[in-house]
Design a protein around this motif. Structure first.
Motif: not given
Lengths: 341, 118
Positions: A18-19, A106, A95-96, A15
Motif C-alpha cells: 500500500i505505502v 488491509l 490507509w489501513a 502494508i
C-alpha cells in the motif's frame, strides 16, 4: 509462534504494497499538479529533468534529502523534531482501513468510518506542535489559524458522515460501498447531494488547500506553521499534506461515488460492455477525478479571507448539514426507495 | 474481532518508522553547519523583538469550546445513525428532541455573535 510471525510478516508485506505506490503517487501528484497548473496558466510546467520532465519528482526528493535540517535556536528542540512525525504517522495509518476493491482491505473493521474520522482529527496536533515549537511569529499565527479552521470544518465533515451512516446503516466501508450497488443513481451523491458538496468543501479546508490555505498564506505569513522547517522535515509536512489530499479524494469516492462500482452498472448495453474492467480501476479513476478537482480549484480561485472561511464553516455548512441529516433520517424512517431500503 | 485491529497497530508503527527513518537519513546525508544568524527565528531579516508565546485572540478559545460541544454531538449521532433503521419511530423522535435543543443553543450563540470574526 512461528505462524504468528508469518502472519505479521504477511501484514507488513501488505502494508508495503500500500505505502510504496502511495508515496510514488504523491511524487507524481506534485508533478501532475505543476503540469496542470502550468497548462491552465498557458505555461509548459516542468520539462527539463528526464523526458517531458518525468524525473522531476525524483530530483525534488533527492534535493530535499540532501538539504540541511535547521533547528532554530529559540525553538523547543524535541517538539520541533517530533512534529513532522506526528503529522505523517496518522496520514499514513489512515490507509489501513481503505478497501480498494471487494475484499481488498488491509483491515476490514466495523468502525471504519469512525477510525478515518479519528485519524483525520489527529492531523491537527502535528500542525499545532510545529507552530508552537518553532517559536516564530509566522509559524505561531499559521498554526492557530490552521487549528481553528480544521476543527471548524471537522464538524461539518462529521455531520456529512452521519448522513452516510444513516443511509447505509453501517460504519464498515465495504458495506457502505456495497449498499450503493445498482447503478450510478443509487450512489449516495444523489440523495445526499448537500452532504456531498459539504464533505468536499470541508475536505479541501481540512487539508489547508486553496482557496482555504490561510494557514500557509505565502503572501501574508510566508508559509505559516512550517516556515522554520527545512530539508526533509519540511518534506514530511509536504508529504502528509498530499497523502491527506489523496485520502480525502478516496473517502469521497468510497462514500459518495460508489467506490469500486462501475458507473455503467445497470445500464443496458454499456453495463455488460464494461463489466470486465476491474473495480480498482474505477476507484482510481474516481480518485483521480477528485485530485484533478483539487488542482483545478487551486488554479481558479483566489484565497478566502479568514473571517469568510469561518463564516462559511459555521454559518453555512453546519446549518445545511444539520437540516439534511434530519431529511435523510426521515428518508430512512419512511424507507424512501431506491436508496433507503 | 480484535485481531482485525492488529494490521492497524502495525501500520501505525510503520508510519512512525517511516517518519523517523526519513529524519535520520536527512540528518546523515545533509550538511550540518549551524551559525547564529541561520538559527535565529525567521522574521524577514529583523532580529526577533519579543518572545512569540504572547496572549492571543480569545476567539480561538471560543471556537475550541464550540467545537467540543458539536463534536460530542457528532459522537452521539454516530451510533444512532447506524441503528436508526432498527429502533423505529421512538428512536427517531428522541434524537429529534435532542437536535432541536442543540439547534436552539446554536441559534443563541449565533445571535450572541459568538460566530463573528472581525
Amino acid at each position: 509462534m512461528f505462524n504468528d510471525l508469518l502472519l505479521i510478516l504477511w501484514i507488513i508485506i501488505k502494508i508495503i504494497v500500500i505505502v510504496v505506490p502511495l508515496l510514488l503517487g504523491v511524487a507524481y501528484l506534485t508533478f501532475f499538479e505543476r503540469k496542470v497548473i502550468g497548462l491552465m496558466q498557458s505555461r509548459i510546467g516542468p520539462n527539463r529533468v528526464g523526458p517531458w520532465g518525468l524525473l522531476q519528482p525524483i530530483a525534488d526528493v533527492l534535493k530535499l534529502l540532501t538539504k540541511e535540517i535547521i533547528i532554530p535556536s529559540a525553538s523547543n528542540r524535541y517538539l520541533f523534531v517530533i512534529a513532522p512525525m506526528l503529522t505523517i504517522t496518522p496520514a499514513l495509518a489512515a490507509w489501513a482501513v481503505i478497501p480498494f476493491s471487494q475484499g481488498m482491505a488491509l483491515a476490514n473493521i466495523n468502525a471504519g468510518v469512525l477510525y478515518l474520522f479519528a485519524l483525520g482529527s489527529l492531523s491537527v496536533y502535528g500542525v499545532l506542535v510545529a507552530g508552537w515549537a518553532s517559536n516564530s511569529k509566522y509559524a505561531f499565527l499559521g498554526a492557530m489559524r490552521a487549528a481553528a479552521q480544521t476543527i471548524s470544518y471537522e464538524i461539518a465533515m462529521g455531520f456529512s458522515f452521519v448522513g452516510i451512516l444513516l443511509a447505509a446503516g453501517s460504519m464498515n466501508l465495504q458495506d457502505i460501498v456495497l449498499k450503493q450497488q445498482g447503478g450510478f443513481w443509487h450512489w449516495y451523491w444523489l440523495p445526499l447531494l448537500p452532504l456531498f458538496v459539504t464533505y468536499w468543501i470541508s475536505g479541501v479546508a481540512e487539508t489547508n488547500r486553496l482557496p482555504f490555505d490561510v494557514a500557509e498564506g505565502e503572501s501574508e505569513i510566508v508559509a505559516g506553521f512550517h516556515v522554520e522547517y527545512s530539508g526533509i522535515t519540511f518534506a514530511l509536512f509536504f508529504l502528509a499534506e498530499y497523502i491527506n489530499m489523496i485520502m480525502v479524494s478516496t473517502i469521497a469516492a468510497l462514500l459518495f461515488l460508489g467506490g469500486w462500482l462501475s458507473p455503467f452498472e445497470g445500464i443496458p448495453l454499456l453495463g455488460p460492455l464494461f463489466a470486465w474492467v476491474p473495480g480498482i480501476i474505477w476507484l482510481f479513476l474516481k480518485i483521480g477525478g477528485f485530485l484533478f478537482l483539487y488542482i483545478w480549484l487551486r488554479a481558479t480561485f483566489p484565497r478566502y479571507r479568514y473571517d469568510q472561511i469561518m463564516r462559511l464553516g459555521w454559518k453555512v455548512l453546519i446549518p445545511v448539514t444539520l437540516v439534511w441529516v434530519v431529511v435523510v433520517s426521515l428518508g430512512v424512517e419512511f424507507k424512501i426507495a431506491p436508496w433507503f431500503i | 474481532m480484535l485481531e482485525n485491529y492488529l494490521p492497524i497497530l502495525i501500520f501505525i508503527g510503520i508510519g512512525l518508522v517511516i517518519g523517523m527513518a526519513a529524519l535520520i537519513i536527512g540528518a546523515l546525508i545533509g550538511p550540518h553547519k549551524p551559525d547564529a544568524e541561520k538559527n535565529s527565528p525567521y522574521e524577514c531579516g529583523f532580529p526577533a523583538f519579543e518572545d512569540t508565546r504572547l496572549p492571543f485572540d480569545v476567539r480561538y478559545y471560543l471556537v475550541a469550546i464550540l467545537f467540543i460541544i458539536f463534536d460530542l454531538e457528532t459522537a452521539f449521532l454516530f451510533p444512532w445513525a447506524v441503528v436508526l433503521h432498527k429502533i423505529g419511530l421512538y428512536g427517531f423522535l428522541a434524537m429529534m428532541v435532542f437536535l432541536g435543543l442543540l439547534t436552539i443553543g446554536f441559534i443563541y450563540e449565533w445571535k450572541k455573535g459568538a460566530l463573528e470574526w472581525q
